[in-house]
Motif scaffolding. Structure first.
Motif, PDB file in Angstrom:
ATOM      1  N   ALA A 134       0.835  -1.210   0.000  1.00 48.70           N
ATOM      2  CA  ALA A 134       0.000   0.000   0.000  1.00 48.70           C
ATOM      3  C   ALA A 134       0.865   1.254   0.000  1.00 48.70           C
ATOM      4  O   ALA A 134       0.529   2.265  -0.636  1.00 48.70           O
ATOM      5  N   GLY A 135       1.982   1.197   0.690  1.00 46.21           N
ATOM      6  CA  GLY A 135       2.878   2.348   0.706  1.00 46.21           C
ATOM      7  C   GLY A 135       3.447   2.640  -0.662  1.00 46.21           C
ATOM      8  O   GLY A 135       3.660   3.819  -1.021  1.00 46.21           O
ATOM      9  N   VAL A 136       3.690   1.606  -1.461  1.00 47.14           N
ATOM     10  CA  VAL A 136       4.170   1.804  -2.824  1.00 47.14           C
ATOM     11  C   VAL A 136       3.094   2.517  -3.663  1.00 47.14           C
ATOM     12  O   VAL A 136       3.387   3.473  -4.413  1.00 47.14           O
ATOM     13  N   LYS A 137       1.864   2.081  -3.523  1.00 44.34           N
ATOM     14  CA  LYS A 137       0.783   2.706  -4.282  1.00 44.34           C
ATOM     15  C   LYS A 137       0.609   4.169  -3.865  1.00 44.34           C
ATOM     16  O   LYS A 137       0.371   5.048  -4.710  1.00 44.34           O
ATOM     17  N   GLN A 138       0.741   4.422  -2.584  1.00 43.90           N
ATOM     18  CA  GLN A 138       0.621   5.796  -2.101  1.00 43.90           C
ATOM     19  C   GLN A 138       1.748   6.663  -2.652  1.00 43.90           C
ATOM     20  O   GLN A 138       1.542   7.811  -3.074  1.00 43.90           O
ATOM     21  N   ALA A 139       2.931   6.136  -2.680  1.00 44.02           N
ATOM     22  CA  ALA A 139       4.063   6.892  -3.209  1.00 44.02           C
ATOM     23  C   ALA A 139       3.895   7.155  -4.695  1.00 44.02           C
ATOM     24  O   ALA A 139       4.254   8.239  -5.201  1.00 44.02           O
ATOM     25  N   GLU A 143       3.626  10.793  -6.540  1.00 44.72           N
ATOM     26  CA  GLU A 143       4.501  11.135  -7.660  1.00 44.72           C
ATOM     27  C   GLU A 143       3.700  11.697  -8.834  1.00 44.72           C
ATOM     28  O   GLU A 143       4.114  12.667  -9.488  1.00 44.72           O
ATOM     29  N   ARG A 144       2.535  11.080  -9.152  1.00 42.58           N
ATOM     30  CA  ARG A 144       1.701  11.569 -10.251  1.00 42.58           C
ATOM     31  C   ARG A 144       1.191  12.988  -9.957  1.00 42.58           C
ATOM     32  O   ARG A 144       1.190  13.851 -10.835  1.00 42.58           O
ATOM     33  N   GLU A 145       0.803  13.197  -8.708  1.00 45.33           N
ATOM     34  CA  GLU A 145       0.320  14.530  -8.326  1.00 45.33           C
ATOM     35  C   GLU A 145       1.433  15.574  -8.455  1.00 45.33           C
ATOM     36  O   GLU A 145       1.210  16.696  -8.979  1.00 45.33           O
ATOM     37  N   ALA A 146       2.604  15.241  -8.004  1.00 43.91           N
ATOM     38  CA  ALA A 146       3.719  16.195  -8.076  1.00 43.91           C
ATOM     39  C   ALA A 146       4.108  16.483  -9.516  1.00 43.91           C
ATOM     40  O   ALA A 146       4.488  17.611  -9.879  1.00 43.91           O
ATOM     41  N   ARG A 147       4.010  15.481 -10.385  1.00 42.75           N
ATOM     42  CA  ARG A 147       4.364  15.685 -11.788  1.00 42.75           C
ATOM     43  C   ARG A 147       3.358  16.624 -12.475  1.00 42.75           C
ATOM     44  O   ARG A 147       3.743  17.516 -13.247  1.00 42.75           O
ATOM     45  N   LEU A 148       2.042  16.413 -12.210  1.00 47.83           N
ATOM     46  CA  LEU A 148       1.010  17.287 -12.804  1.00 47.83           C
ATOM     47  C   LEU A 148       1.178  18.731 -12.341  1.00 47.83           C
ATOM     48  O   LEU A 148       1.049  19.687 -13.139  1.00 47.83           O
ATOM     49  N   ARG A 149       1.451  18.921 -11.069  1.00 46.61           N
ATOM     50  CA  ARG A 149       1.644  20.270 -10.537  1.00 46.61           C
ATOM     51  C   ARG A 149       2.861  20.920 -11.178  1.00 46.61           C
ATOM     52  O   ARG A 149       2.850  22.108 -11.519  1.00 46.61           O
ATOM     53  N   ARG A 150       3.917  20.185 -11.361  1.00 43.45           N
ATOM     54  CA  ARG A 150       5.113  20.745 -11.987  1.00 43.45           C
ATOM     55  C   ARG A 150       4.820  21.180 -13.419  1.00 43.45           C
ATOM     56  O   ARG A 150       5.271  22.240 -13.883  1.00 43.45           O
ATOM     57  N   ASP A 151       4.004  20.348 -14.152  1.00 45.78           N
ATOM     58  CA  ASP A 151       3.691  20.691 -15.540  1.00 45.78           C
ATOM     59  C   ASP A 151       2.850  21.969 -15.612  1.00 45.78           C
ATOM     60  O   ASP A 151       3.049  22.821 -16.504  1.00 45.78           O
ATOM     61  N   ARG A 152       1.901  22.142 -14.721  1.00 39.23           N
ATOM     62  CA  ARG A 152       1.079  23.348 -14.727  1.00 39.23           C
ATOM     63  C   ARG A 152       1.917  24.596 -14.461  1.00 39.23           C
ATOM     64  O   ARG A 152       1.748  25.636 -15.101  1.00 39.23           O
ATOM     65  N   ILE A 153       2.800  24.485 -13.489  1.00 38.20           N
ATOM     66  CA  ILE A 153       3.635  25.654 -13.155  1.00 38.20           C
ATOM     67  C   ILE A 153       4.551  25.993 -14.320  1.00 38.20           C
ATOM     68  O   ILE A 153       4.831  27.163 -14.619  1.00 38.20           O
ATOM     69  N   ALA A 154       4.988  24.991 -15.052  1.00 42.17           N
ATOM     70  CA  ALA A 154       5.847  25.250 -16.219  1.00 42.17           C
ATOM     71  C   ALA A 154       5.084  26.005 -17.299  1.00 42.17           C
ATOM     72  O   ALA A 154       5.621  26.937 -17.949  1.00 42.17           O
ATOM     73  N   ASN A 155       3.801  25.667 -17.529  1.00 43.49           N
ATOM     74  CA  ASN A 155       2.977  26.368 -18.510  1.00 43.49           C
ATOM     75  C   ASN A 155       2.743  27.825 -18.108  1.00 43.49           C
ATOM     76  O   ASN A 155       2.769  28.745 -18.930  1.00 43.49           O
ATOM     77  N   THR A 169      10.595  24.790  -7.073  1.00 39.92           N
ATOM     78  CA  THR A 169       9.989  24.102  -5.930  1.00 39.92           C
ATOM     79  C   THR A 169       9.198  22.883  -6.415  1.00 39.92           C
ATOM     80  O   THR A 169       9.229  21.810  -5.804  1.00 39.92           O
ATOM     81  N   ALA A 170       8.466  23.047  -7.518  1.00 46.89           N
ATOM     82  CA  ALA A 170       7.677  21.933  -8.050  1.00 46.89           C
ATOM     83  C   ALA A 170       8.585  20.794  -8.512  1.00 46.89           C
ATOM     84  O   ALA A 170       8.272  19.600  -8.334  1.00 46.89           O
ATOM     85  N   ASN A 171       9.723  21.120  -9.145  1.00 47.75           N
ATOM     86  CA  ASN A 171      10.668  20.075  -9.583  1.00 47.75           C
ATOM     87  C   ASN A 171      11.239  19.307  -8.388  1.00 47.75           C
ATOM     88  O   ASN A 171      11.424  18.081  -8.444  1.00 47.75           O
ATOM     89  N   ALA A 172      11.559  20.010  -7.312  1.00 44.14           N
ATOM     90  CA  ALA A 172      12.092  19.357  -6.120  1.00 44.14           C
ATOM     91  C   ALA A 172      11.054  18.424  -5.487  1.00 44.14           C
ATOM     92  O   ALA A 172      11.362  17.303  -5.057  1.00 44.14           O
ATOM     93  N   THR A 173       9.795  18.900  -5.466  1.00 47.66           N
ATOM     94  CA  THR A 173       8.729  18.059  -4.902  1.00 47.66           C
ATOM     95  C   THR A 173       8.540  16.790  -5.730  1.00 47.66           C
ATOM     96  O   THR A 173       8.336  15.694  -5.198  1.00 47.66           O
TER      97      THR A 173
END
Length: 413
Positions: A134-139, A143-155, A169-173
């Motif tokens: 379950a911890g793997v699925k949570q991680a 990761e998917r959430e952090a990637r989407l946020r990084r893409d939005r900030i880049a746009n 900050t988004a890339n580090a997260t």
């Protein structure tokens, strides 16, 4: 009363009895002295013998025979393949399924430990594995959430609606989220290993036989607690096959040079004192054993025990046949040690080529004659003569039978 008067010598002379008393007295004395001399002479003869008698020697004939040289050794009978069976896990013995002398097969359950705690550990380990999954699925979700946020900030940064700091900050997260996935997967591997260990401990709660054989010793009872924290406790001792056994004999360093593999041996045990068993030397070990400054070497002897008479632990006294010499010319060992008392000889100087010299005294009908010979092996009673002027019909001196009072038997040390 009339008193006695001395007899007149003249009257005695006239009667013809002059010195009659004295003559009778000396005649009797001479006979007593003669008898005493005869008695003393006889006693002297009995005690000293005749002065002219020569020394007489004990002799034995030289003999041609088959000389069998043996080395004696002692050891202990042991099974050819013996295994101590222990427990790798701690716990209480729930049941014991075999007893002394029972025959067992490889993989057969010999005893079982109480498994309540071990089963609980397995359940706990399985839960840890589920939690780690379950911890793997949570991680991965993080990761998917952090990637989407990084893409939005880049746009937004491309349109000039945000700053570069927000993108950093988004890339580090996102990087931390990716690392969390790796950490969660490693945790899964860790708890899976813990599960495998607990399952292995549960399986080892059943003590199984590693070989086909027989139970020699059982050292546990139901209810007994087994602790394997520091050293594996021995629960059973098994032997593979008691029809084939071995003897570990200790051979003195003085005899080890004559002992080789494949030599024949016989041995006896106290349980059957009138019976000899056969054995074969399998190997001679090079590692020395020193006990109280005595150096010995260990040899392994193979024994067939098809009748089942021999038991492990019996003390065996073995004789190893190291050499068999056909038609050997032999003399008694005592002949090599004997030297007449009146003969002065120097000790023999032994050569450095490994041969050994000895001196023999021959019976000649007169004065003993000595010869020097080269000697070989000995069976403890007779010694082989390899070289020397010794005829097959010769007789060698071994001791003195009789001598004058001044003579004594002499033997070389």
């Amino acid at each position: 009363m009339n008193e006695a008067r001395p007899v007149d010598p003249k009257l005695m002379a006239q009667l013809g009895v002059k010195n009659g008393v004295k003559k009778s007295f000396w005649r009797r004395r001479w006979w007593q002295i003669l008898i005493g001399i005869i008695v003393l002479a006889g006693a002297g003869y009995m005690f000293t013998g005749t002065g002219s008698e020569q020394v007489r020697y004990k002799s034995e004939a030289v003999e041609r025979k088959t000389l069998i040289v043996k080395v004696s050794a002692t050891g202990t009978l042991e099974p050819e393949d013996q295994v101590d069976v222990g427990s790798e896990v701690s716990g209480q013995i729930a049941e014991v399924l075999v007893d002394y002398n029972d025959r067992v097969t490889k993989g057969q359950v010999l005893a079982r430990l109480d498994t309540d705690q071990l089963e609980a550990r397995v359940i706990q380990a399985k839960a840890n594995v589920a939690a780690a999954d379950a911890g793997v699925k949570q991680a991965e979700a993080t990761e998917r959430e952090a990637r989407l946020r990084r893409d939005r900030i880049a746009n937004l940064l491309e349109r000039g609606n945000t700053s570069q700091q927000e993108l950093d900050t988004a890339n580090a997260t996102l990087a931390r989220a990716v690392a969390s996935i790796d950490s969660a997967k490693a945790q899964v591997e860790l708890v899976k290993a813990q599960l495998a260990q607990t399952e292995s401990d549960l399986a080892k709660a059943e003590i199984r036989s590693p070989i086909d054989g027989i139970v020699l010793d059982r050292k546990i009872e139901p209810g007994q607690t087994v602790a394997s924290s520091f050293q594996t406790p021995v629960l059973f001792t098994l032997a593979s096959d008691l029809t084939r056994m071995e003897i570990l004999v200790s051979i003195d360093e003085a005899d080890i040079g004559d002992v080789r593999a494949q030599q024949i041996a016989t041995f006896q045990v106290d349980a059957f004192p009138n019976r000899k068993f056969e054995a074969l030397i399998e190997s001679v070990r090079n590692a020395p054993r020193t006990v109280q400054n005595v150096v010995t070497y260990e040899a392994v002897m193979l024994v067939k025990n098809e009748a089942g008479l021999l038991k492990p632990g019996m003390t065996a006294t073995a004789e190893i046949t190291t050499r068999k010499i056909e038609n050997a010319l032999t003399v008694p060992n005592g002949a090599l040690r004997f030297t007449p008392r009146d003969k002065k000889v120097e000790d023999l100087e032994q050569p450095n080529d490994g041969t050994r010299l000895g001196r023999l005294w021959l019976e000649t009908g007169g004065e003993p004659k000595d010869i020097v010979v080269t000697v070989g092996s000995s069976d403890g009673a007779r010694t082989e003569v390899i070289k020397g002027e010794l005829a097959d019909d010769a007789k060698v001196l071994t001791d003195i039978l009789r001598a004058n009072a001044e003579e004594e038997s002499g033997k070389a040390p």
